[in-house]
Write a protein that holds these residues in place. Structure first.
Motif, PDB file in Angstrom:
ATOM      1  N   MET A   1       0.783  -1.242  -0.104  1.00 58.41           N
ATOM      2  CA  MET A   1      -0.095   0.070   0.107  1.00 58.41           C
ATOM      3  C   MET A   1       0.846   1.272   0.015  1.00 58.41           C
ATOM      4  O   MET A   1       2.021   1.374   0.403  1.00 58.41           O
ATOM      5  N   ASP A   2       0.338   2.402  -0.433  1.00 57.70           N
ATOM      6  CA  ASP A   2       1.014   3.659  -0.560  1.00 57.70           C
ATOM      7  C   ASP A   2       0.964   4.077   0.637  1.00 57.70           C
ATOM      8  O   ASP A   2       0.094   4.239   1.398  1.00 57.70           O
ATOM      9  N   TRP A   3       2.359   4.569   1.122  1.00 54.21           N
ATOM     10  CA  TRP A   3       2.535   5.288   2.456  1.00 54.21           C
ATOM     11  C   TRP A   3       1.660   6.804   2.545  1.00 54.21           C
ATOM     12  O   TRP A   3       1.062   6.893   3.724  1.00 54.21           O
ATOM     13  N   ASP A   4       1.864   7.181   1.596  1.00 59.50           N
ATOM     14  CA  ASP A   4       1.028   8.553   1.551  1.00 59.50           C
ATOM     15  C   ASP A   4      -0.496   8.483   1.976  1.00 59.50           C
ATOM     16  O   ASP A   4      -1.115   9.095   2.540  1.00 59.50           O
ATOM     17  N   ASP A   5      -1.232   7.222   1.389  1.00 56.58           N
ATOM     18  CA  ASP A   5      -2.382   7.046   1.536  1.00 56.58           C
ATOM     19  C   ASP A   5      -2.736   6.606   2.933  1.00 56.58           C
ATOM     20  O   ASP A   5      -3.641   6.956   3.775  1.00 56.58           O
ATOM     21  N   LEU A   6      -1.796   5.769   3.554  1.00 54.77           N
ATOM     22  CA  LEU A   6      -1.907   5.079   5.032  1.00 54.77           C
ATOM     23  C   LEU A   6      -1.654   6.660   5.798  1.00 54.77           C
ATOM     24  O   LEU A   6      -2.510   6.506   6.949  1.00 54.77           O
ATOM     25  N   HIS A   7      -0.768   7.401   5.562  1.00 56.49           N
ATOM     26  CA  HIS A   7      -0.476   8.621   6.359  1.00 56.49           C
ATOM     27  C   HIS A   7      -1.726   9.711   6.320  1.00 56.49           C
ATOM     28  O   HIS A   7      -2.021   9.968   7.532  1.00 56.49           O
ATOM     29  N   SER A   8      -2.470   9.489   5.130  1.00 60.13           N
ATOM     30  CA  SER A   8      -3.512  10.373   5.133  1.00 60.13           C
ATOM     31  C   SER A   8      -4.813   9.544   6.086  1.00 60.13           C
ATOM     32  O   SER A   8      -5.441  10.368   6.712  1.00 60.13           O
ATOM     33  N   PHE A   9      -4.953   8.476   5.904  1.00 56.04           N
ATOM     34  CA  PHE A   9      -5.778   7.626   6.692  1.00 56.04           C
ATOM     35  C   PHE A   9      -5.562   7.817   8.305  1.00 56.04           C
ATOM     36  O   PHE A   9      -6.322   8.093   8.851  1.00 56.04           O
ATOM     37  N   LEU A  10      -4.296   7.920   8.596  1.00 50.88           N
ATOM     38  CA  LEU A  10      -3.909   8.119  10.056  1.00 50.88           C
ATOM     39  C   LEU A  10      -4.351   9.645  10.424  1.00 50.88           C
ATOM     40  O   LEU A  10      -4.941  10.023  11.410  1.00 50.88           O
ATOM     41  N   ALA A  11      -4.025  10.609   9.594  1.00 51.59           N
ATOM     42  CA  ALA A  11      -4.405  11.878   9.839  1.00 51.59           C
ATOM     43  C   ALA A  11      -6.069  12.121  10.210  1.00 51.59           C
ATOM     44  O   ALA A  11      -6.239  12.733  10.830  1.00 51.59           O
ATOM     45  N   ILE A  12      -6.892  11.543   9.237  1.00 48.91           N
ATOM     46  CA  ILE A  12      -8.214  11.691   9.285  1.00 48.91           C
ATOM     47  C   ILE A  12      -8.562  10.918  10.382  1.00 48.91           C
ATOM     48  O   ILE A  12      -9.585  11.500  11.254  1.00 48.91           O
ATOM     49  N   ALA A  13      -8.303   9.899  10.814  1.00 46.67           N
ATOM     50  CA  ALA A  13      -8.662   9.211  11.978  1.00 46.67           C
ATOM     51  C   ALA A  13      -8.236  10.035  13.216  1.00 46.67           C
ATOM     52  O   ALA A  13      -9.114   9.940  14.152  1.00 46.67           O
ATOM     53  N   ARG A  14      -7.084  10.437  13.168  1.00 46.35           N
ATOM     54  CA  ARG A  14      -6.940  11.367  14.402  1.00 46.35           C
ATOM     55  C   ARG A  14      -7.629  12.726  14.338  1.00 46.35           C
ATOM     56  O   ARG A  14      -8.121  13.252  15.345  1.00 46.35           O
ATOM     57  N   SER A  15      -7.951  13.339  13.315  1.00 47.46           N
ATOM     58  CA  SER A  15      -8.721  14.674  13.376  1.00 47.46           C
ATOM     59  C   SER A  15     -10.379  14.709  13.212  1.00 47.46           C
ATOM     60  O   SER A  15     -10.866  15.437  13.400  1.00 47.46           O
ATOM     61  N   ARG A  16     -10.568  13.524  12.602  1.00 46.06           N
ATOM     62  CA  ARG A  16     -12.021  13.011  12.508  1.00 46.06           C
ATOM     63  C   ARG A  16     -12.430  13.864  11.383  1.00 46.06           C
ATOM     64  O   ARG A  16     -13.748  13.907  11.246  1.00 46.06           O
ATOM     65  N   SER A  17     -11.685  14.612  10.673  1.00 43.27           N
ATOM     66  CA  SER A  17     -12.138  15.648   9.411  1.00 43.27           C
ATOM     67  C   SER A  17     -11.192  15.600   8.123  1.00 43.27           C
ATOM     68  O   SER A  17      -9.999  15.543   8.646  1.00 43.27           O
ATOM     69  N   GLY A  61     -11.189  -0.453   9.938  1.00 46.89           N
ATOM     70  CA  GLY A  61     -10.404   0.664  10.224  1.00 46.89           C
ATOM     71  C   GLY A  61      -9.575   0.388  11.374  1.00 46.89           C
ATOM     72  O   GLY A  61      -8.508   0.711  11.511  1.00 46.89           O
ATOM     73  N   GLU A  62     -10.428   0.069  12.448  1.00 45.17           N
ATOM     74  CA  GLU A  62      -9.796  -0.349  13.892  1.00 45.17           C
ATOM     75  C   GLU A  62      -8.585  -1.317  13.692  1.00 45.17           C
ATOM     76  O   GLU A  62      -7.518  -1.457  14.295  1.00 45.17           O
ATOM     77  N   ALA A  63      -9.034  -2.399  12.945  1.00 46.40           N
ATOM     78  CA  ALA A  63      -7.904  -3.486  12.639  1.00 46.40           C
ATOM     79  C   ALA A  63      -6.561  -3.038  12.095  1.00 46.40           C
ATOM     80  O   ALA A  63      -5.441  -3.550  12.060  1.00 46.40           O
ATOM     81  N   VAL A  64      -7.020  -2.066  11.152  1.00 43.82           N
ATOM     82  CA  VAL A  64      -5.818  -1.303  10.160  1.00 43.82           C
ATOM     83  C   VAL A  64      -5.002  -0.490  11.144  1.00 43.82           C
ATOM     84  O   VAL A  64      -3.714  -0.201  10.797  1.00 43.82           O
ATOM     85  N   LEU A  65      -5.563   0.335  11.944  1.00 45.77           N
ATOM     86  CA  LEU A  65      -5.080   1.477  12.594  1.00 45.77           C
ATOM     87  C   LEU A  65      -3.678   0.900  13.235  1.00 45.77           C
ATOM     88  O   LEU A  65      -2.758   2.012  12.996  1.00 45.77           O
ATOM     89  N   GLY A  66      -3.564  -0.169  14.131  1.00 48.30           N
ATOM     90  CA  GLY A  66      -2.564  -0.300  14.919  1.00 48.30           C
ATOM     91  C   GLY A  66      -1.199  -0.635  13.913  1.00 48.30           C
ATOM     92  O   GLY A  66      -0.028  -0.025  14.053  1.00 48.30           O
ATOM     93  N   ASN A  67      -1.534  -1.311  12.753  1.00 48.91           N
ATOM     94  CA  ASN A  67      -0.390  -1.605  11.843  1.00 48.91           C
ATOM     95  C   ASN A  67      -0.055  -0.379  11.325  1.00 48.91           C
ATOM     96  O   ASN A  67       1.104   0.002  10.924  1.00 48.91           O
ATOM     97  N   ALA A  68      -0.896   0.473  10.801  1.00 48.64           N
ATOM     98  CA  ALA A  68      -0.572   1.990  10.228  1.00 48.64           C
ATOM     99  C   ALA A  68       0.244   2.697  11.162  1.00 48.64           C
ATOM    100  O   ALA A  68       1.192   3.287  10.592  1.00 48.64           O
ATOM    101  N   GLU A  69      -0.088   2.799  12.336  1.00 49.60           N
ATOM    102  CA  GLU A  69       0.821   3.470  13.404  1.00 49.60           C
ATOM    103  C   GLU A  69       2.110   2.809  13.611  1.00 49.60           C
ATOM    104  O   GLU A  69       3.179   3.866  13.747  1.00 49.60           O
TER     105      GLU A  69
END
Length: 297
Positions: A1-17, A61-69
């Motif tokens: 998976m592309d790191w930029d996409d995962l980085h964006s996923f983390l940012a959205i999960a943290r800010s919720r917007s 998303g919950e399952a992916v979050l730990g791996n992405a972090e």
């Protein structure tokens, strides 16, 4: 998976917007939306669900979050190792601190820095949040409390004093609360900071006073006190420099704060980081008495 996409996923999960995530990563909101769609398309599942409260993690998303972090932590660790070996005395250093340090102390420090190293650019992040040094949200942090975490190197730089202040016009109208126990007004913080020692001390000194003005910005508070709106417990570094304010020394000193500097251990020997810290040392030495306040020193 592309790191930029995962980085964006983390940012959205943290800010919720999308907008908050875009600001955090310095990209367009449309870019965040496109990256999230690409990640979910490759994953074949929805990772974030938009709700009335903002974006929420789905079960996947919950399952992916730990791996992405964990991927983020490894990417940041690699970046720190590489940057820690950057010997250039040029480039950008990001400093996070509170408003009064950003407005008063940092210009002094950067002026000293640029006398020797004009190629170093300082980005100042005067954010009320405690930005994370381990995630490289900032390179250096100056905070009003001790740092926690084994990955950080920190030390105390100064003690910041506060006192009770009023405008001369206010005192002419109402007298000093230490001698005139009549009707008084105060300038204080918003509810989310009313647990802090300074506003609690203010209430103890002026019991029963009405609240005239509230702000978590200490500069705004000082302006309100100068305008005669009420009494305020203000940082000496701000109030002692502001014409028209009188320090009520008979009230005694308010609770003081320790000022701490922190940097990630992987970056502390990086030449441009070291140069900035040296300039901060010199600025703190020059302003130590002003930070403590003439009335408390």
């Amino acid at each position: 998976m592309d790191w930029d996409d995962l980085h964006s996923f983390l940012a959205i999960a943290r800010s919720r917007s999308l907008s908050g995530a875009a600001r955090a990563l310095g990209v367009r909101q449309s870019t965040m939306s496109r990256r999230l769609a690409a990640l979910e398309s490759r994953a074949g599942a929805r990772l974030l669900q938009r709700t009335s409260r903002g974006y929420e993690l789905t079960a996947v998303g919950e399952a992916v979050l730990g791996n992405a972090e964990r991927m983020e932590a490894e990417a940041i660790a690699i970046e720190r190792v590489v940057q820690g070996r950057d010997v250039a005395l040029s480039g950008t250093v990001r400093i996070t601190t509170v408003e009064n340090m950003a407005e008063i102390l940092l210009p002094v420090a950067v002026s000293k820095l640029h006398e020797r190293y004009p190629g170093i650019t300082i980005d100042v992040l005067s954010d009320p949040r405690s930005l994370n040094l381990s995630r490289r949200e900032a390179d250096i942090a100056i905070r009003m409390a001790r740092f926690e975490g084994n990955e950080l190197v920190s030390r105390r730089m100064a003690v910041a004093g506060s006192m009770l202040y009023a405008s001369q016009a206010y005192l002419r109208r109402n007298g000093s609360p230490m001698t005139e126990h009549g009707s008084h007004a105060i300038v204080t913080v918003l509810d989310d900071q009313d647990h802090m020692p300074e506003p609690r001390w203010l209430i103890e000194k002026v019991p029963g006073a009405r609240i005239a003005f509230r702000s978590n910005d200490r500069g705004a508070q000082a302006g309100a006190v100068r305008a005669g709106l009420g009494l305020g417990c203000l940082p000496c570094i701000i109030a002692d420099r502001m014409p028209g304010l009188t320090c009520l020394t008979n009230a005694g000193p308010a609770p003081s704060r320790e000022v701490w500097l922190g940097v990630h251990t992987d970056l502390r020997h990086m030449p441009r980081i070291r140069a900035v810290i040296d300039a901060l040392d010199a600025a703190f030495a020059e302003m130590r008495q002003a930070l403590a306040g003439t009335a408390t020193g």
